[in-house]
Design a protein around this motif. Sequence first.
Motif, short mmCIF file in Angstrom:
data_model
loop_
_atom_site.label_atom_id
_atom_site.label_comp_id
_atom_site.label_asym_id
_atom_site.label_seq_id
_atom_site.Cartn_x
_atom_site.Cartn_y
_atom_site.Cartn_z
N SER A 15 36.88 44.99 36.01
CA SER A 15 36.27 44.94 34.68
C SER A 15 35.13 43.94 34.66
O SER A 15 34.93 43.13 35.58
CB SER A 15 37.33 44.55 33.64
N ALA A 16 34.35 44.00 33.56
CA ALA A 16 33.25 43.05 33.37
C ALA A 16 33.78 41.63 33.25
O ALA A 16 33.14 40.67 33.68
CB ALA A 16 32.44 43.44 32.14
N GLU A 17 34.99 41.47 32.65
CA GLU A 17 35.56 40.14 32.50
C GLU A 17 35.87 39.52 33.86
O GLU A 17 35.67 38.32 34.08
CB GLU A 17 36.84 40.21 31.65
N ALA A 18 36.34 40.33 34.79
CA ALA A 18 36.61 39.81 36.13
C ALA A 18 35.32 39.37 36.81
O ALA A 18 35.28 38.34 37.50
CB ALA A 18 37.30 40.89 36.97
N TYR A 19 34.24 40.12 36.61
CA TYR A 19 32.96 39.74 37.22
C TYR A 19 32.45 38.44 36.60
O TYR A 19 31.96 37.55 37.31
CB TYR A 19 31.95 40.86 37.03
N ARG A 20 32.57 38.32 35.26
CA ARG A 20 32.12 37.08 34.60
C ARG A 20 32.96 35.89 35.08
O ARG A 20 32.44 34.78 35.23
CB ARG A 20 32.23 37.23 33.08
N ALA A 21 34.25 36.12 35.32
CA ALA A 21 35.10 35.03 35.81
C ALA A 21 34.62 34.56 37.18
O ALA A 21 34.64 33.35 37.48
CB ALA A 21 36.55 35.49 35.87
N GLY A 22 34.20 35.51 38.05
CA GLY A 22 33.68 35.12 39.35
C GLY A 22 32.39 34.31 39.22
O GLY A 22 32.20 33.31 39.94
#
Length: 304
Positions: free
Chosen positions: A216-223
């Motif tokens: 998800s986009a949230e996982a990418y933002r977390a990275g």
Amino acid sequence: MPARFLLALLVALVTGDAAAQVRLIEVLGPRPFGYFIGDVIRLQVDLVLDEPFTLQPGSLPKPRPVAYWLDLKSVAVDDRGRSDGQHRYRLLLDYQTFYAPLEPRELTIPGFSLAATDGTRRVEADVPAWSFLTSPLREIMPRGGGGTIHIRNDAGPMWLPVRRWLVGAAASGLGSALLLGLLAYHRAWRPFAGRRKRPFAHALHTARRAFRSGSSAEAYRAGLLSLHRAFDATAGRAVLADDLPSFLKSAPAFGPLGPEISRFFRASRRAFFGADAMGAEADLPRTALLDLGRRLAEAERGAS
């Protein structure tokens, strides 16, 4: 009288010719003593023939009972090739004895004949017998009367002094564990991934964990956020895109990565402030982000 003389001379010439073709017959066995019922004895027969003579396979003995007390279990032939005008063979024969003597006794494994040919002529090679000494498993006369037969006990195990080997193994294990711990500390592996002065190593682990959690986009933002926090922890303050030149000046170990770091900040700005995480990921894919994190962690490790 002359006819008998000519016949004897012809036989002598044929026998001498056959002997000339067989250069060597040698029987080699193990120790010739100390055998009991059921033991297997391996004999080795070395045979050397003059070329062009070759051994006839059909003349080899077949596995079979040789006597009531002796079996030929297997026969193997090793053709050792030709050299110096001679052809060499090695035979391995496994015999098993079933003789149960009441006292030590010498027994003989009988010999046999082999045949060799050059295509037209045929010669015989006589393998000699081999003798060995076999012994009983039990006493000839019981001790102490009563008709009881005493079987000798099996030999007990031998105790070997292994204390120094155990001490050496323990010391080696402790040394290996210590060196592995030092290597894990140096490379910021778990459980040292989150220690101070290695924020990029910790950020790399965090980004990998975030990406494993989903696409998800949230996982990418977390990275992205994990690397931002590493930049902040390294500089001791918040680092924005405009602060990049001063950051690289204060941390020269990351200078060679300046273009990749600028790309990271552009993708981060697009993801967080442009609300376009998918476009940011197209500019900086997750594999590229992890590769940058790995290179930043290596530079961080080299600078410490």
